[in-house]
Design an enzyme around this catalytic site. Structure first.
Site, PDB file in Angstrom:
ATOM      1  N   THR A 198      39.209  36.218  29.578  1.00  0.00           N
ATOM      2  CA  THR A 198      40.135  36.245  30.719  1.00  0.00           C
ATOM      3  C   THR A 198      39.672  35.308  31.832  1.00  0.00           C
ATOM      4  O   THR A 198      40.102  35.426  32.976  1.00  0.00           O
ATOM      5  CB  THR A 198      40.280  37.677  31.280  1.00  0.00           C
ATOM      6  OG1 THR A 198      38.992  38.110  31.770  1.00  0.00           O
ATOM      7  CG2 THR A 198      40.774  38.633  30.228  1.00  0.00           C
TER       8      THR A 198
ATOM      9  N   HIS B 108      47.577  39.061  35.246  1.00  0.00           N
ATOM     10  CA  HIS B 108      47.463  38.218  34.052  1.00  0.00           C
ATOM     11  C   HIS B 108      46.496  38.784  33.008  1.00  0.00           C
ATOM     12  O   HIS B 108      46.792  38.821  31.821  1.00  0.00           O
ATOM     13  CB  HIS B 108      46.947  36.834  34.447  1.00  0.00           C
ATOM     14  CG  HIS B 108      47.747  36.122  35.483  1.00  0.00           C
ATOM     15  ND1 HIS B 108      48.890  35.386  35.206  1.00  0.00           N
ATOM     16  CD2 HIS B 108      47.555  36.020  36.821  1.00  0.00           C
ATOM     17  CE1 HIS B 108      49.357  34.861  36.327  1.00  0.00           C
ATOM     18  NE2 HIS B 108      48.584  35.224  37.323  1.00  0.00           N
ATOM     19  N   ASP B 109      45.302  39.193  33.461  1.00  0.00           N
ATOM     20  CA  ASP B 109      44.213  39.431  32.511  1.00  0.00           C
ATOM     21  C   ASP B 109      44.333  40.733  31.731  1.00  0.00           C
ATOM     22  O   ASP B 109      43.590  40.936  30.763  1.00  0.00           O
ATOM     23  CB  ASP B 109      42.871  39.390  33.253  1.00  0.00           C
ATOM     24  CG  ASP B 109      42.548  37.974  33.696  1.00  0.00           C
ATOM     25  OD1 ASP B 109      41.719  37.816  34.604  1.00  0.00           O
ATOM     26  OD2 ASP B 109      43.137  37.025  33.133  1.00  0.00           O
TER      27      ASP B 109
ATOM     28  N   ASP C 209      35.881  36.674  34.411  1.00  0.00           N
ATOM     29  CA  ASP C 209      35.397  36.122  35.690  1.00  0.00           C
ATOM     30  C   ASP C 209      35.948  36.964  36.849  1.00  0.00           C
ATOM     31  O   ASP C 209      36.695  36.482  37.692  1.00  0.00           O
ATOM     32  CB  ASP C 209      35.816  34.647  35.852  1.00  0.00           C
ATOM     33  CG  ASP C 209      37.332  34.461  35.850  1.00  0.00           C
ATOM     34  OD1 ASP C 209      37.792  33.456  36.450  1.00  0.00           O
ATOM     35  OD2 ASP C 209      38.064  35.300  35.286  1.00  0.00           O
TER      36      ASP C 209
ATOM     37  N   PHE D 100      45.051  28.092  35.720  1.00  0.00           N
ATOM     38  CA  PHE D 100      43.705  28.025  36.296  1.00  0.00           C
ATOM     39  C   PHE D 100      42.600  27.990  35.230  1.00  0.00           C
ATOM     40  O   PHE D 100      41.713  27.144  35.283  1.00  0.00           O
ATOM     41  CB  PHE D 100      43.489  29.225  37.222  1.00  0.00           C
ATOM     42  CG  PHE D 100      42.118  29.301  37.835  1.00  0.00           C
ATOM     43  CD1 PHE D 100      41.134  30.092  37.254  1.00  0.00           C
ATOM     44  CD2 PHE D 100      41.798  28.584  38.970  1.00  0.00           C
ATOM     45  CE1 PHE D 100      39.861  30.176  37.807  1.00  0.00           C
ATOM     46  CE2 PHE D 100      40.524  28.647  39.537  1.00  0.00           C
ATOM     47  CZ  PHE D 100      39.556  29.444  38.955  1.00  0.00           C
ATOM     48  N   ASN D 101      42.575  28.917  34.291  1.00  0.00           N
ATOM     49  CA  ASN D 101      41.471  28.997  33.328  1.00  0.00           C
ATOM     50  C   ASN D 101      41.355  27.722  32.504  1.00  0.00           C
ATOM     51  O   ASN D 101      40.249  27.278  32.173  1.00  0.00           O
ATOM     52  CB  ASN D 101      41.649  30.207  32.401  1.00  0.00           C
ATOM     53  CG  ASN D 101      41.446  31.529  33.124  1.00  0.00           C
ATOM     54  OD1 ASN D 101      40.728  31.589  34.118  1.00  0.00           O
ATOM     55  ND2 ASN D 101      42.100  32.577  32.644  1.00  0.00           N
TER      56      ASN D 101
ATOM     57  N   ASP E 145      40.945  40.427  36.367  1.00  0.00           N
ATOM     58  CA  ASP E 145      39.905  40.770  35.390  1.00  0.00           C
ATOM     59  C   ASP E 145      39.422  42.198  35.635  1.00  0.00           C
ATOM     60  O   ASP E 145      39.196  42.971  34.698  1.00  0.00           O
ATOM     61  CB  ASP E 145      38.698  39.846  35.530  1.00  0.00           C
ATOM     62  CG  ASP E 145      39.031  38.376  35.464  1.00  0.00           C
ATOM     63  OD1 ASP E 145      39.581  37.844  36.456  1.00  0.00           O
ATOM     64  OD2 ASP E 145      38.748  37.744  34.432  1.00  0.00           O
TER      65      ASP E 145
ATOM     66  N   ASN F 138      36.688  32.465  38.857  1.00  0.00           N
ATOM     67  CA  ASN F 138      37.302  32.840  40.137  1.00  0.00           C
ATOM     68  C   ASN F 138      36.313  32.764  41.292  1.00  0.00           C
ATOM     69  O   ASN F 138      36.678  32.486  42.423  1.00  0.00           O
ATOM     70  CB  ASN F 138      37.857  34.262  40.058  1.00  0.00           C
ATOM     71  CG  ASN F 138      39.097  34.353  39.201  1.00  0.00           C
ATOM     72  OD1 ASN F 138      39.966  33.487  39.272  1.00  0.00           O
ATOM     73  ND2 ASN F 138      39.164  35.366  38.353  1.00  0.00           N
TER      74      ASN F 138
HETATM   75  O1  RIB Z   1      45.732  31.835  35.991  1.00  0.00           O
HETATM   76  C1  RIB Z   1      45.326  33.177  36.028  1.00  0.00           C
HETATM   77  C2  RIB Z   1      43.922  33.313  35.524  1.00  0.00           C
HETATM   78  O2  RIB Z   1      43.035  32.610  36.383  1.00  0.00           O
HETATM   79  C3  RIB Z   1      43.413  34.756  35.540  1.00  0.00           C
HETATM   80  O3  RIB Z   1      42.457  34.913  34.527  1.00  0.00           O
HETATM   81  C4  RIB Z   1      42.770  34.882  36.890  1.00  0.00           C
HETATM   82  O4  RIB Z   1      41.725  35.865  36.903  1.00  0.00           O
HETATM   83  C5  RIB Z   1      42.162  33.522  37.030  1.00  0.00           C
HETATM   84  O5  RIB Z   1      40.919  33.531  36.356  1.00  0.00           O
HETATM   85 CA    CA Z   2      40.285  35.836  35.063  1.00  0.00          CA
END
Ligand code: RIB
Ligand code: CA
Length: 325
Positions: free
Chosen positions: A127, A241-242, A11, A168-169, A16, A41
């Protein structure tokens, strides 16, 4: 050695976008079969177009398909503060000449996986929210036989970012996450326990932005947006993160990993989206223990591998991207 077949479901999203650059820098190790976009996102329209533009910009000659435009149950929840209104830190990259697949990502994923040669499987790298993958498993459960493992960024054994306990994801679509967690497919959860240590520091971001390297600069600019517009400015670093799922596949030695059973809170309460890691192996049959969670990471080696890859990718892009600011 045969390349690992991978599909990236994402996303984009600043991190990403940097993960796609990292994938583009490792086409010797990975055979990237496709990139699919999922609402997360930003809106599906924005993240899908970002995925298409980024793939072309980085020199990834892969199909890009548009997926689910909302979580399975709830309404979309975008992260414009972290990723900007355009989803990639308000950075401008050239619009792709190629067009998006006409086929919905979930249908395309099924067809792509089913058409893999006999005995071949693909690794799903996720991701973003797991909405596309959950729909794929619900509509075409037999496709599980063509998935080697799912290595995803999401969740945490402890802690959260959207709430004190939810990442978040997972928070955006916990129902999708539960479908994936209960699928029996081998999973590697790259959660906040590790990804919060996988960062780019302010001075590293500044150097990337000031470089004349096209990949390093665009990734520095995107990370710089997050650095300046979120609480990252107080930390002095941005979690990328991704990149972690791909980094784990290439350099598992820089991570601490533990076998677990995953679940997620799908309630409406304060714990919504919280992932639960059951480490009580003695309470479960061996065949239930199909998941792993990353519990720690060597941040310095993460930075070293990521920065090197961005500069190498940029060198391969020169000529194609002259004059792009
Ligand atoms: O919490 C971080 C994740 O949430 C990452 O994948 C960032 O791109 C958002 O999607
Ligand atoms: Ca992401």
């Amino acid at each position: 050695m045969e390349k690992r077949k991978i599909i990236i479901d994402c996303d984009p999203g600043v991190d990403d976008a940097i993960a796609l650059a990292f994938a583009a820098a490792h086409q010797e190790e990975f055979e990237l079969l496709a990139v699919t976009a999922v609402s997360g996102n930003q809106s599906i329209e924005k993240v899908a177009q970002n995925a298409l533009n980024l793939a072309e910009f980085y020199g990834l000659d892969v199909p890009v398909a548009r997926g689910m435009d909302a979580p399975l149950v709830k309404e979309p929840l975008y992260a414009a503060k972290t990723h900007g209104e355009n989803g990639i830190g308000q950075c401008a990259i050239p619009a792709a000449a190629k067009t998006m697949m006409k086929e919905h990502a979930v249908l395309y994923l099924n067809r792509l996986l089913k058409e893999l040669p006999e005995g071949k499987k693909a690794t799903l790298i996720a991701t973003g929210p797991l909405t596309n993958i959950a729909m794929l498993l619900r509509l075409f459960p037999e496709v599980k036989d063509k998935i080697l493992e799912i290595v995803f960024m999401g969740g945490a054994a402890m802690g959260g970012n959207v709430t004190p306990s939810a990442e978040f994801n997972m928070y955006v679509d916990p129902d999708a996450a539960r479908i994936v967690f209960k699928s029996g497919i081998p999973l590697v959860m790259c959660g906040l326990d590790a990804t919060l240590k996988c960062t780019l520091k302010r001075n590293q971001i500044i150097k990337l932005c000031q470089s004349g390297n096209p990949a390093a600069k665009v990734c520095g600019d995107m990370a710089g947006y997050t650095l300046e517009n979120t609480s990252a400015k107080y930390r002095g670093e941005v979690s990328i993160h991704d990149v972690v799922p791909l980094m784990y596949l290439l350099h598992p030695e820089i991570f601490t990993i533990k076998r677990t059973i995953l679940d997620v809170d799908c309630s409406e309460g304060p714990a919504r989206g919280t992932t639960l890691c059951d480490f009580r192996w003695w309470e479960h049959d061996e065949e239930e223990l199909t998941s792993f969670v990353l519990l720690d990471a060597d941040g310095s080696r993460f930075q070293e591998y990521l920065i090197t890859a961005l500069y190498e990718l940029g060198e391969s892009m020169r000529g194609r991207t002259e004059g792009i600011q």
